[in-house]
Design an enzyme around this catalytic site. Structure first.
Site, short mmCIF file in Angstrom:
data_model
loop_
_atom_site.label_atom_id
_atom_site.label_comp_id
_atom_site.label_asym_id
_atom_site.label_seq_id
_atom_site.Cartn_x
_atom_site.Cartn_y
_atom_site.Cartn_z
CB CYS A 280 39.52 46.49 42.77
SG CYS A 280 38.24 47.37 43.39
NE ARG A 309 29.63 47.42 47.59
CZ ARG A 309 30.16 46.65 46.78
NH1 ARG A 309 28.94 45.89 46.12
NH2 ARG A 309 31.46 45.94 45.96
CD GLN A 327 33.57 42.96 47.88
OE1 GLN A 327 33.90 43.39 47.63
NE2 GLN A 327 32.40 42.65 46.43
CG ASP A 329 37.31 41.03 46.10
OD1 ASP A 329 36.83 40.51 45.13
OD2 ASP A 329 37.36 43.04 46.06
CG HIS A 331 40.78 42.68 42.48
ND1 HIS A 331 40.77 42.97 43.73
CD2 HIS A 331 39.79 42.86 41.70
CE1 HIS A 331 39.13 43.39 44.17
NE2 HIS A 331 39.45 43.53 42.95
CE LYS A 411 27.39 41.67 35.47
NZ LYS A 411 26.48 41.93 37.10
CG HIS A 457 36.70 43.42 39.75
ND1 HIS A 457 36.92 44.29 40.75
CD2 HIS A 457 37.04 44.09 38.76
CE1 HIS A 457 37.55 45.78 39.67
NE2 HIS A 457 37.39 45.49 38.60
#
Length: 593
Positions: A280, A309, A327, A329, A331, A411, A457
């Site tokens: 992000c 991570r 990911q 991903d 945004h 979410k 996200h």
RNA sequence: GCCCACAUAGCUCAGUUCGGUAGAGCACGUUCUUGGUAAGAACGGGGUCACCAGUUCGAAUCUGGUUGUGGGCUCCA
């Protein structure tokens, strides 16, 4: 009619649950007879079976299970009755004076009356209900032993848990055990090795995935599809670095909230940098390179972003839980009035992906405000309501997961069920009230003033690693044609057919079809067998007849064979199967080996 | 991270009971076989028995530690 059926099903389920619960008491009795000093914790019924937690004088090994199982069979054969008694809290304390875990439970009971159940020599505190006598327990098997913290708290003692499964008939038990075996056959870790898709190596590092050529093909096909679809739906594709200044992560709050997941910083010319745990901040940084007008919004930045991570060693699991992963991903930066349409669009994309990849078993969940949260109750309520309206508009069933939102916003999650019956996190759509104010992520409104953007996200596949695991288990390794690493295996009957086979290979490759010739000096049988084991969708057998007539004989991995057909026709069949991203009707991957 | 179990050839596994420096099948290589829909044959190469210590005349085998894997627990932005 339906109602009747469901009532009787419900009754059967309730009886099964009672029987499983009673089985856990019988197991406790058996353990008590073997280890008289056992301290008992709790023993509930669970899906398909039961467990009981014990504090024992020595560690159990798998060899202990048959011994306990035999003792249980004796108890069941004796058909001893379950007798319910009611005593006062004080009496219960005396009965369980030597049972510290029971005493702790007694202290927390709301009522003064405590119910006990006795069967044979075993007396337990229990709300019930139970079967009338132990003979009602029909078919069971002890599955494994495991450690479990008392009351699930990692700061409290580790107890020993024995898991069992139980059913009302031997046939149902047998069926369940078969399902477990089938799940083990579909385990993505096993298939990944067999199909040479990926490896995770001790020497390289736990939780770090090496994608082999065939796994990389599957990934590339997924990624190309993903990029096309995102571009088509108004996303901008971006790339951001894997490391960034640590200060950025302090400003974002990650250093504080996620410090357990971050790797140690590295020193670069006196500045601290960390591996990114999320994408992000890169996307926010791009957003902030210029002033954005309300007319520019929504902006959608998408990236197949690799993040790292720290996951504790005990939680790593194949491709499903790793330390470095990519990911899918994105945004979305939008105005408050655009949020609902944006969420609807993301849901539509996520469900389109799920349908395309052929999944049926998934669940939509709306997670609401947790105890600890950023922002105000008002903005939470408003955003949660917006997500709910979006779900309603999608027309699919969903459930509310109360208090399960992330601290920064509500979410929507989509969970898959794996072959082992575990729920895995798939797509997630998260509203973020935390980052925009921290980084002043604003836009200039019609009024000429700056307003905070609404930030979302989202991922639609989760991560490439976990998604491959889910796909593998779903298809049992037999990917539909468009995803298969090798789509066509060409099998020449003898060496004199090699030229023709090579020619077919070239023509197929010209159409972007992944074709290979098996040119080994082997007979046809091992070549077919090899292709079957690799779960190749199409096998082309070419010999004298085919060379002569410019045809191919087609064998599918289901074992089905078709009469020789013109090569051109076969090519069109495969092309359309790939273009349509058709699922495969046959998912078992053929004969087990 | 915690509890239990496990770690032998590229893969799947024997061998560890009772200590005497390693085996099978598949895979791989060579040769023969040119075979029509799930394993043709012969020969051959390949292992510091996860790693580090200890006990012992001697350790794959016993003991301790480390690393990793599996099943759980806890955690999972």
């Amino acid at each position: 009619m339906n109602k009747l059926v469901s009532t009787s099903n419900q009754k059967r389920e309730e009886h099964l649950e009672t029987m499983r619960h009673s089985a856990s008491h019988v197991m406790a009795e058996a353990v008590q007879s073997i280890f008289p000093d056992t301290k008992f914790a709790i023993g509930p019924a669970i899906k398909d079976g039961f467990y009981y937690d014990f504090d024992l004088p020595r560690p159990l090994s798998p060899d202990d299970l048959p011994v306990i199982e035999n003792k249980m069979k004796e108890i069941i054969a004796a058909d001893t009755p379950f007798i319910r008694k009611e005593v006062t809290r004080e009496e219960a304390r005396q009965v369980f004076a030597a049972q510290p875990y029971k005493l702790e439970l007694i202290d927390e009971l709301p009522d003064e009356k405590v119910s006990l159940y006795q069967q044979g020599s075993f007396l337990d505190m229990c709300r019930g209900p139970h079967v009338k006598s132990s003979g009602e327990i029909k078919a069971f098997k002890l599955i494994n032993v495991a450690g479990a913290y008392w009351r699930g708290d990692e700061h409290r003692p580790m107890l020993q848990r024995i898991y069992g499964v139980a059913f009302d008939t031997e046939a149902a038990l047998e069926e369940h055990l078969q399902r477990l075996e089938e799940a083990a056959r579909r385990d993505h870790r096993k298939l990944g090795k067999e199909l040479d898709l990926f490896s995770i190596q001790d020497e390289f590092g736990p939780g770090l995935v090496l994608w082999h050529p065939k796994g990389a093909v599957v990934r590339r096909v997924i990624e190309d599809f993903w990029k096309e679809e995102h571009f088509r739906r108004g996303y901008d594709l971006v790339y951001t670095p894997h490391i960034a200044r640590m200060d950025l992560w302090r400003t974002s709050g990650h250093l504080e909230f996620y410090k357990n997941y971050l790797y140690s910083p590295m020193d670069i010319e006196g500045q601290k940098y960390i591996l990114k745990p999320m994408n992000c901040l890169g996307h926010i940084s791009i957003y902030k390179t210029r002033l954005r007008s309300y007319r520019d919004l929504p902006l959608r930045y998408a990236e197949l972003g690799t993040v790292y991570r720290y996951e504790r060693s005990g939680v790593l699991h194949g491709l499903s839980r790793v330390r470095g992963f990519t990911q899918d991903d994105a945004h979305i930066f939008c105005r408050p009035d655009q949020l609902e349409d944006e969420v609807v669009a993301v849901l539509d994309l996520a469900l389109f992906m799920i349908d395309t990849f052929g999944f049926q078993n998934y669940q939509l969940l709306l997670s609401t405000r947790p105890e600890k949260y950023a922002g105000t109750v008002e903005i939470w309520d408003e955003a949660t309501e917006t997500l709910r309206r979006a779900l309603e508009r999608s027309g699919r069933d969903y459930e509310i997961d109360p208090g399960e939102g992330v601290f920064y916003g509500p979410k929507i999650d989509i969970k898959f069920e794996s072959a082992l019956g575990k729920a895995w996190q798939g797509p997630t759509i998260q509203v973020d009230f935390n980052l925009p104010p921290r980084f002043d992520v604003n836009y200039v409104g019609e009024d000429g003033r700056e307003h905070p953007v609404v930030m979302v996200h989202r991922t639609v596949l989760g991560s490439m690693e976990r998604f491959l695991a889910t796909l593998l288990e779903h298809y049992g390794g037999a990917f539909p044609t468009w995803l298969a690493p090798v789509q066509v295996r060409i099998i020449p009957v003898a060496d004199r057919h090699l030229d023709y086979a090579r020619q077919l290979e070239t023509e197929l490759k010209d159409e972007d079809i992944r074709a290979e010739v098996d040119a080994r000096a082997e007979r046809i049988n091992p070549k077919i067998r090899q292709a079957q084991l690799e779960k190749v969708p199409y096998m082309l057998v070419v010999g004298d007849k085919e060379v002569e007539a410019k045809t191919v004989s087609v064998r599918l991995r289901s074992g089905e064979q078709t009469a020789a057909q013109p090569f051109a026709r076969f090519k069109e069949t495969v092309k359309s199967a790939i273009a349509s991203r058709a699922g495969d009707s046959e998912r078992s991957g053929g004969k087990a080996n």
